[in-house]
Design a protein around this motif. Structure first.
Motif, mmCIF file in Angstrom:
data_model
loop_
_atom_site.group_PDB
_atom_site.id
_atom_site.type_symbol
_atom_site.label_atom_id
_atom_site.label_comp_id
_atom_site.label_asym_id
_atom_site.label_seq_id
_atom_site.Cartn_x
_atom_site.Cartn_y
_atom_site.Cartn_z
ATOM 1 N N ALA A 271 0.876 -1.174 0.000
ATOM 2 C CA ALA A 271 0.000 0.000 0.000
ATOM 3 C C ALA A 271 0.909 1.219 0.000
ATOM 4 O O ALA A 271 2.097 1.133 0.325
ATOM 5 C CB ALA A 271 -0.911 0.007 1.221
ATOM 6 N N VAL A 272 0.351 2.360 -0.374
ATOM 7 C CA VAL A 272 1.112 3.612 -0.328
ATOM 8 C C VAL A 272 0.902 4.215 1.054
ATOM 9 O O VAL A 272 -0.233 4.492 1.463
ATOM 10 C CB VAL A 272 0.640 4.591 -1.424
ATOM 11 C CG1 VAL A 272 1.440 5.884 -1.359
ATOM 12 C CG2 VAL A 272 0.776 3.947 -2.798
ATOM 13 N N VAL A 273 1.999 4.410 1.781
ATOM 14 C CA VAL A 273 1.955 5.035 3.100
ATOM 15 C C VAL A 273 2.859 6.262 3.081
ATOM 16 O O VAL A 273 3.652 6.453 2.145
ATOM 17 C CB VAL A 273 2.379 4.046 4.205
ATOM 18 C CG1 VAL A 273 1.387 2.897 4.289
ATOM 19 C CG2 VAL A 273 3.785 3.518 3.950
ATOM 20 N N PHE A 274 2.788 7.081 4.123
ATOM 21 C CA PHE A 274 3.422 8.395 4.077
ATOM 22 C C PHE A 274 4.290 8.642 5.308
ATOM 23 O O PHE A 274 3.803 8.614 6.439
ATOM 24 C CB PHE A 274 2.341 9.482 3.936
ATOM 25 C CG PHE A 274 1.486 9.282 2.721
ATOM 26 C CD1 PHE A 274 1.885 9.784 1.494
ATOM 27 C CD2 PHE A 274 0.320 8.538 2.794
ATOM 28 C CE1 PHE A 274 1.121 9.554 0.357
ATOM 29 C CE2 PHE A 274 -0.450 8.313 1.671
ATOM 30 C CZ PHE A 274 -0.047 8.819 0.440
ATOM 31 N N GLU A 275 5.572 8.851 5.016
ATOM 32 C CA GLU A 275 6.552 9.160 6.060
ATOM 33 C C GLU A 275 7.388 10.376 5.688
ATOM 34 O O GLU A 275 8.249 10.794 6.457
ATOM 35 C CB GLU A 275 7.467 7.957 6.297
ATOM 36 C CG GLU A 275 6.731 6.703 6.750
ATOM 37 C CD GLU A 275 7.630 5.494 6.844
ATOM 38 O OE1 GLU A 275 8.715 5.517 6.202
ATOM 39 O OE2 GLU A 275 7.263 4.524 7.546
ATOM 40 N N SER A 276 7.156 10.913 4.500
ATOM 41 C CA SER A 276 7.904 12.074 4.016
ATOM 42 C C SER A 276 7.144 12.673 2.838
ATOM 43 O O SER A 276 6.077 12.171 2.456
ATOM 44 C CB SER A 276 9.321 11.664 3.581
ATOM 45 O OG SER A 276 9.263 10.709 2.527
ATOM 46 N N GLU A 277 7.693 13.725 2.270
ATOM 47 C CA GLU A 277 7.049 14.389 1.142
ATOM 48 C C GLU A 277 6.816 13.404 -0.009
ATOM 49 O O GLU A 277 7.661 12.550 -0.308
ATOM 50 C CB GLU A 277 7.929 15.549 0.654
ATOM 51 C CG GLU A 277 7.330 16.345 -0.504
ATOM 52 C CD GLU A 277 8.235 17.466 -0.983
ATOM 53 O OE1 GLU A 277 7.859 18.138 -1.961
ATOM 54 O OE2 GLU A 277 9.310 17.669 -0.380
#
Length: 316
Positions: A204-210
């Motif tokens: 899945a696409v997850v977010f930890e930065s830009e």
């Protein structure tokens, strides 16, 4: 414009002075569409919860686009040549389309039709004549549907090319707790790496930065899972092969004048697009692209879907 117990009214926004159209369904769902930008700004469910993000620092006057809601990016997506970033449609004044052509069958009687045509100023930077018709519809269950129809009306026999995106700013509880599913294994263009073509490796696409990515040849349906709010957005698309994903994160957020420094935590931009390969229209030809969003409650834990949610998504 409306039928049954739904309603559509034209009002002036008290905070900005801009004209807008308000769509309401019987169960309490509502949508507000500003003529400036042809832009959906507010979308509320029956509990009066705002489902779209709008920056508290957004400008509501020309020449800036409104930071949030659903931006209409035309005739380009991105920043190329002499056109302003994402084209000019999102910061032009649209009109109500009083005589729209027949649209495909829809389950909603609650809708509005807008139209945008080229201005003399637009012709100087993009010398093409066009008719851009936009229908915004709200279903009885609160689903939000946008249908765009773009026609080449050049009188000189000249075709034109364009890019397009529905830049959709979702309101989320915590960007670190959000997952986007349906984009796994896809190739994407990473604009943070000068347009390098990469392949999504995660499940899945997850977010930890830009993040500033364009996923190519995406499936017609993706889901955005907000763990903390126990809410899932289902985004379905037609005529738009790509999906844009953007979050500026902390460092970039501090450089954006119409965006709060901490607001990256509560938003995610995901939208159906035609970003990689321009669409070509000959005179008289018309293109159509559609995006539909629905919201379902979800409980999400350890990477497992609720069986009820899986069943609903498979049936779409």
């Amino acid at each position: 414009m409306a039928g049954g117990v739904s309603s559509v009214e034209v009002v002036k926004d008290g905070a900005t002075g801009l004209e807008k159209l308000v769509l309401r369904e019987a169960h309490g769902c509502s949508v507000q569409v500003f003529l400036y930008g042809g832009q959906v700004i507010f979308w509320e469910n029956e509990y009066r919860e705002q489902l779209l993000f709008v920056s508290r620092k957004a400008y509501f006057k020309p020449p800036k686009a409104i930071r949030g809601g659903i931006q209409i990016c035309f005739p380009q997506f991105g920043n190329h040549g002499v056109l302003e970033q994402h084209g000019f449609a999102r910061n032009r004044l649209w009109s109500v389309d009083e005589t729209p052509p027949p649209f495909p069958a829809t389950t909603s009687n609650c809708h509005i039709d807008l139209i945008l045509k080229q201005s003399p100023e637009d012709l100087k930077i993009w010398p093409n004549s066009f008719e851009f018709r936009l229908r915004v519809a709200l279903s009885p269950t609160g689903d939000l549907m946008l249908t765009s129809r773009i026609k080449n009306t050049n009188a000189d026999g000249k075709p034109f090319k364009f890019g397009f995106s529905y830049n959709t700013y979702f309101s989320v509880s915590d960007i670190s707790e959000v997952r986007v599913e349906g984009l796994e294994t896809l190739d994407y263009i990473d604009n943070l790496q000068c347009g390098k073509r990469c392949t999504e490796q995660g499940d899945a696409v997850v977010f930890e930065s830009e993040a500033e990515k364009v996923y190519l040849s995406a499936p017609p349906k993706i889901v955005i899972i907000d763990h903390d709010k126990k809410r899932t957005f289902e985004l379905r698309k037609e005529g738009l092969p790509d999906v844009v994903v953007w979050n500026p994160w902390d460092r970039k957020a501090k450089t954006i004048l119409d965006f709060g420094e901490e607001e990256y935590k509560c938003m995610l931009c995901v939208g159906a697009a035609n970003a990689e390969k321009p669409i070509t229209l000959r005179p008289g030809e018309e293109w159509q692209g559609r995006q539909e969003i629905s919201v379902v409650p979800s409980s999400y834990s350890s990477g497992q879907w609720d069986p009820e949610i899986i069943h609903r998504i498979q049936d779409i």
